[in-house]
Enzyme design. Structure first.
Site, short mmCIF file in Angstrom:
data_model
loop_
_atom_site.label_atom_id
_atom_site.label_comp_id
_atom_site.label_asym_id
_atom_site.label_seq_id
_atom_site.Cartn_x
_atom_site.Cartn_y
_atom_site.Cartn_z
N TYR A 169 0.81 -1.18 0.00
CA TYR A 169 -0.01 -0.02 0.02
C TYR A 169 0.73 1.02 0.13
O TYR A 169 1.85 1.46 0.70
CB TYR A 169 -0.89 -0.09 1.38
CG TYR A 169 -1.77 1.10 1.29
CD1 TYR A 169 -2.77 1.62 0.57
CD2 TYR A 169 -1.80 2.02 2.51
CE1 TYR A 169 -3.55 2.46 0.69
CE2 TYR A 169 -2.52 2.98 2.61
CZ TYR A 169 -3.65 3.27 1.58
OH TYR A 169 -4.24 4.50 1.85
N LYS A 198 3.60 9.07 9.72
CA LYS A 198 3.11 8.36 10.92
C LYS A 198 4.47 8.62 11.99
O LYS A 198 4.38 9.75 12.56
CB LYS A 198 3.43 6.69 10.64
CG LYS A 198 2.09 6.53 9.54
CD LYS A 198 1.77 5.24 9.87
CE LYS A 198 0.75 4.99 8.44
NZ LYS A 198 -0.73 4.60 8.83
N ASP A 203 9.26 3.19 0.32
CA ASP A 203 8.15 3.86 1.21
C ASP A 203 8.27 3.43 2.55
O ASP A 203 7.92 2.31 2.93
CB ASP A 203 6.73 3.64 0.44
CG ASP A 203 5.39 3.96 1.18
OD1 ASP A 203 5.55 4.55 2.39
OD2 ASP A 203 4.49 3.71 0.73
C1 LIG Z 1 3.49 2.22 3.48
C2 LIG Z 1 2.35 3.12 3.26
N1 LIG Z 1 2.50 4.16 2.34
C3 LIG Z 1 1.63 5.28 2.34
C4 LIG Z 1 0.68 5.23 3.20
C5 LIG Z 1 -0.16 6.53 3.12
O1 LIG Z 1 -0.10 7.44 4.18
P1 LIG Z 1 -1.12 8.42 4.78
O2 LIG Z 1 -2.20 7.72 5.10
O3 LIG Z 1 -0.64 9.37 5.71
O4 LIG Z 1 -1.62 9.33 3.39
C6 LIG Z 1 0.66 4.34 4.15
C7 LIG Z 1 -0.81 4.53 4.97
O5 LIG Z 1 -1.19 3.69 5.96
C8 LIG Z 1 1.25 3.21 4.34
O6 LIG Z 1 1.15 2.12 5.23
#
Ligand SMILES: Cc1ncc(COP(=O)(O)O)c(C=O)c1O
Length: 452
Positions: free
Chosen positions: A144, A274, A246
């Site tokens: 994700y 986060k 990511d």
């Molecule tokens: C690995 C990863 N990338 C991107 C995101 C997206 O972040 P946001 O929810 O702050 O937009 C998440 C959200 O859980 C994530 O787990």
């Protein structure tokens, strides 16, 4: 004593009349036993509107590495709030935070701050395409990277539609995603270097970027197999493809310098969110000078009204202060609590003769129950999205509903987040609740299957 959920039930009913679905994120609609209402969090604990207390392993779905309402973060944020919320201009704190991130993170020569992880991913993909002049991005099945149109593909695809495991189809997760965009996103299986190597060889000069969670936290907390990330790094260098880690979940969690610090692999671009600010809204796009200079020069667009808002930046600096304190003692504390839980859950599997899968790390791990008839061998792990489908999601959901009623709050997808605020008492109480929930829900399910 459990106080029931009467107030949460009433609030959800009321909310549904004005708030679409009663929630502010579709993900929360899937909470078990149903979306609850909370009114207070402190350390490892959370209290709902009915007065039930929870040991919290959701932790905002990752941000709260130091636990709820961390004193240093709250103090720094409040102090800054009294000096102003937003200037739409530069301020000294953002330099301090940028310098800190550049010092800590291996690939961070330059950074930009934003609010959400999703938008920082969007920035990284745009930058990679602009820098290479190529269109196609490779992502991995089961991962994700936020909810935006250009990357919301094949997070949890229906296996009957998803194609062969080594040639997955790119499947949109939501109606309304722009038709045609998927031709620029190639989905490959994770943890299998030969498919990546073959794809890059056969599509020389076409691939802008490979984007990956360095640990597949969004499906079963799957660690990279030995050599996988190293091989990916080498292949991206060989083909002049931008490697994007990511680290929205792994950042400032797997180590102070994230997964790239823990595994010693330097991506070209990386994304944090986060845990960088322990609950304050801030994300970060960081990378090597070769690419970030395109943003620095104003050639590649990046903006946002709320980027670098002073209270969030102050909260992030206070978070990094706490994470760096006492030789990173926060990591040792979170790891210790997490590993004790991992050990304890494995012990319960033996004691109750259940085939539980527990994998990952101390600071984040996964618990799952194999479907009936799936013969897992001792120590066998889930290594990619397709093997994660051997887990019984309905049984896990029933377990979550039960254990939440016993005062332990966990995520229905199976990932457990730890914080430095979790104590030995929390671990003991959680294992007690887990044993009771396993006996109530999981043991009978497996017994029934054997009888059938
Ligand atoms: C690995 C990863 N990338 C991107 C995101 C997206 O972040 P946001 O929810 O702050 O937009 C998440 C959200 O859980 C994530 O787990």
């Amino acid at each position: 004593m459990h106080h029931g959920y009467a107030k949460s039930i009433a609030s959800l009913e009321r909310a549904k009349r004005s708030l679409a679905g009663g929630v502010s994120s579709n993900v929360r609609a899937g909470d078990k036993p149903f979306p609850l209402y909370f009114e207070r969090g402190m350390g490892s604990k959370l209290w709902d509107v009915d007065g039930n207390e929870y040991i919290d392993f959701v932790l905002g779905r990752g941000p709260l590495f130091l636990g709820h309402t961390h004193a240093g973060v709250i103090e720094a944020t409040c102090k800054q709030l009294q000096m102003g919320q937003i200037y739409a201009a530069q301020h000294e704190l953002e330099i301090e935070l940028a310098e800190r991130v550049c010092r800590i993170v291996p690939c961070a020569d330059l950074v930009r701050f934003g609010i959400s992880g999703s938008e920082a991913v969007h920035g990284a993909l745009r930058l990679a395409r602009a820098a290479t002049g190529r269109k196609t991005v490779i992502k991995f099945e089961g991962q994700y990277h936020g909810w935006l149109d250009n990357i919301l593909y094949s997070l949890g695809p229906d296996p009957t539609r998803a194609g062969e495991w080594d040639h997955p189809r790119t499947l949109a997760e939501s109606p309304g995603q722009f038709d045609g965009e998927e031709s620029h996103v190639v989905v490959l299986p994770w943890n299998h270097l030969p498919t990546l190597e073959q794809y890059l060889d056969q599509h020389r000069g076409e691939i802008a970027a490979v984007i990956t969670e360095p640990v597949m936290c969004n499906t079963a907390v799957i660690p990279p197999l030995p050599g996988f990330l190293e091989g990916m790094r080498e292949l991206c260098t060989k083909h002049d493809v931008v490697l994007i880690f990511d680290e929205v979940i792994t950042g400032f969690r797997l180590s102070l310098a994230g997964a790239q610090g823990r595994f010693g692999i330097k991506p070209d671009l990386t994304i944090f969110g986060k845990a960088i600010a322990n609950g304050m809204p801030i994300s970060c796009l960081a990378g090597i000078e070769k690419y970030m200079r395109l943003i620095a020069a104003g050639k590649v667009g990046h903006g946002g009204t709320y980027n670098s808002i002073p209270p969030a930046v102050a909260g992030a600096i206070a978070t990094l202060d706490a994470l760096e304190q006492d030789e990173h003692a926060a990591y040792a504390a979170a790891d210790r609590a997490g590993l004790a839980l991992v050990d304890g859950l494995r012990g319960l599997a033996k004691k109750l003769n259940l085939p539980l899968v527990v994998q990952g790390y101390g600071v984040i791990f996964y618990l799952g129950f194999p479907k009936q008839g799936v013969a897992l061998h001792e120590g066998q792990a889930i290594t990619d999205y397709r093997t994660s489908l051997t887990m019984d999601q309905d049984l896990y959901s029933a377990f979550v509903s039960d254990i939440v009623g016993r005062g332990v709050r966990i995520i229905p997808r199976g990932n457990w987040f730890l914080s430095s605020a979790h104590t030995d008492d929390d671990v003991a109480a959680t294992l007690e609740a887990a044993e009771a929930a396993l006996i109530e829900v999981v043991v009978p399910a497996y017994e029934k299957a054997v009888q059938a």
